[in-house]
Scaffold this active site. Structure first.
Site, PDB file in Angstrom:
ATOM      1  N   HIS A   3       0.842  -1.199   0.000  1.00 48.24           N
ATOM      2  CA  HIS A   3       0.000   0.000   0.000  1.00 48.24           C
ATOM      3  C   HIS A   3       0.879   1.253   0.000  1.00 48.24           C
ATOM      4  CE1 HIS A   3      -3.568   2.373   1.665  1.00 48.24           C
ATOM      5  NE2 HIS A   3      -2.553   3.170   1.970  1.00 48.24           N
ATOM      6  N   GLU A   4       1.882   1.289   0.868  1.00 50.10           N
ATOM      7  CA  GLU A   4       2.751   2.470   0.971  1.00 50.10           C
ATOM      8  C   GLU A   4       3.662   2.604  -0.248  1.00 50.10           C
ATOM      9  OE1 GLU A   4       2.105   4.663   3.147  1.00 50.10           O
ATOM     10  OE2 GLU A   4       0.679   3.377   4.202  1.00 50.10           O
ATOM     11  N   HIS A  37       1.685   4.254  -2.857  1.00 47.72           N
ATOM     12  CA  HIS A  37       1.698   5.706  -2.665  1.00 47.72           C
ATOM     13  C   HIS A  37       2.954   6.314  -3.286  1.00 47.72           C
ATOM     14  CE1 HIS A  37      -1.849   6.507  -0.364  1.00 47.72           C
ATOM     15  NE2 HIS A  37      -1.485   5.859   0.717  1.00 47.72           N
ATOM     16  N   GLU A  65      -6.261   6.742  -1.187  1.00 46.17           N
ATOM     17  CA  GLU A  65      -6.145   5.598  -0.282  1.00 46.17           C
ATOM     18  C   GLU A  65      -6.747   4.343  -0.906  1.00 46.17           C
ATOM     19  OE1 GLU A  65      -4.590   5.164   2.712  1.00 46.17           O
ATOM     20  OE2 GLU A  65      -3.710   7.085   2.168  1.00 46.17           O
TER      21      GLU A  65
END
Length: 369
Positions: free
Chosen positions: A143-144, A147, A194
């Site tokens: 997930h990060e 980003h 997100e």
């Protein structure tokens, strides 16, 4: 490290099972349409880089880097080696050439973030590390990294700065209103970003159950034996479709100050995307490449974003969204629909019997206070 770990292109792949790799994948492949349209527009905006380089001098980025370096634990082969393996594996799968620095900071609140203007930094809290198992944590690291690949860290850093600035100039009415308008718009974009990063986490972990477990734990703590994925998703369904127009308004007010969507909503959105044709095409190796990013059309991206919002409104079970759809479709008796949506204005009904129609000469019934 598992026995099948190996090194390619400087990235050590250390999965507990074999995973697909997405060479040259563009972040457009997994970005939510609203997130993607904003990013495409910003990347093509003339002078964008110059503005942010000038702005970087105002932001405490160097201070943040020094703070994490001095008061947190940097993930490496010698510290939190299992997280280092996950980070390198995530960068390998999403083909992110430069592995961003990652820190573990002491904080019982489960959280993770990716910030930075020049170069992204990933920070995870001890509360999160202690809460999640290996596969759940792998999805969070993915997930990060998602980003970082999308460039979200730049805009998150600016959001943090503007939020703090709004507090400092709160005594200036117009100045505060202008900044808060920008902050509100950034938060709406960030909530969509997100959802994009959740998708990137699924592409890295390639285990929907682990992604769902992680979201449930963030919502309810380390009590998996007491929780159920289907029941958790039922909550999202009830949240979306339940209540009346008053609840719809309260939902909007509740979400406005948040930078993240609600956890049940994230779970439902991720499951929906995992069952989509877009996800299957990516898993089959058919996805946009980074080399094609320069040729993307801002107009096309905005059309996709508008179509996505339109589809979302039309398919929504939320009472307010249904009302909007009715208005757009020219439905009749909208006054009656609104009254029923607000519970029939029960507060203004006579207490000794059912409400009756008012004669034409009488004033319309008042809404309940």
């Amino acid at each position: 490290m598992s026995d099948d770990g190996h090194e390619q292109n400087g990235h050590e792949q250390v999965p507990s099972r074999q995973r697909r790799r997405f060479a040259g994948i563009s972040s457009r492949a997994y970005e939510h349409p609203a997130d993607r349209s904003a990013l495409v527009a910003l990347r093509k905006l003339s002078g964008f880089d110059t503005v942010f380089k000038a702005l970087s001098g105002l932001l405490p980025e160097r201070s943040l880097r020094l703070l994490f370096l001095s008061d947190s634990v940097r993930v490496s082969e010698r510290q939190f080696a299992h997280l280092n393996d996950m980070l390198r594996d995530a960068c390998y799968i999403l083909d992110l050439e430069k592995v961003p620095p990652m820190y573990v900071t002491q904080d019982p609140q489960p959280n993770a973030m990716c910030i930075g203007l020049d170069e992204p930094i990933i920070v995870v809290t001890t509360g999160l590390v202690e809460l999640l198992d290996e596969e759940e944590m792998r999805a969070v690291v993915g997930h990060e990294v998602g980003h970082a690949l999308s460039g979200h860290s730049v805009y998150r850093t600016i959001l943090l700065f503007l939020t703090g600035l709004a507090l400092k100039v709160a005594w200036i009415p117009l100045g505060n209103l202008a900044i808060m308008a920008i902050v509100t718009a950034l938060r709406e974009w960030f909530r969509k970003s997100e959802l994009s990063a959740d998708r990137a986490g699924l592409l890295v972990g390639q285990d929907l159950r682990a992604s769902m477990r992680g979201l449930m734990k963030i919502a309810g703590g380390n009590h998996l034996h007491e929780m159920n994925v289907d029941a958790f998703l039922d909550q999202a369904e009830e949240y979306e479709s339940g209540g009346d127009l008053r609840d719809s308004v309260l939902k909007i007010l509740n979400v406005l100050p948040r930078s993240h969507p609600f956890t049940t909503v994230r779970a439902a959105e991720l499951k929906k995307w995992s069952e989509s044709r877009d996800f299957q095409r990516i898993m089959d190796g058919h996805y946009p490449r980074r080399s094609e990013d320069k040729d993307t059309s801002v107009a096309d991206s905005f059309r996709e974003s508008a179509a996505s919002y339109s589809t979302q409104v039309k398919s929504s079970k939320d009472p307010l969204m249904k009302l909007v759809t009715d208005i757009a479709g020219g439905a009749g008796d909208l006054g009656g629909r609104v009254r029923r949506g607000f519970g029939g204005f029960s507060n203004s009904a006579p207490q000794d019997g059912p409400p009756t129609e008012q004669p034409p000469s009488d004033p319309p019934p008042r809404e309940g206070d």
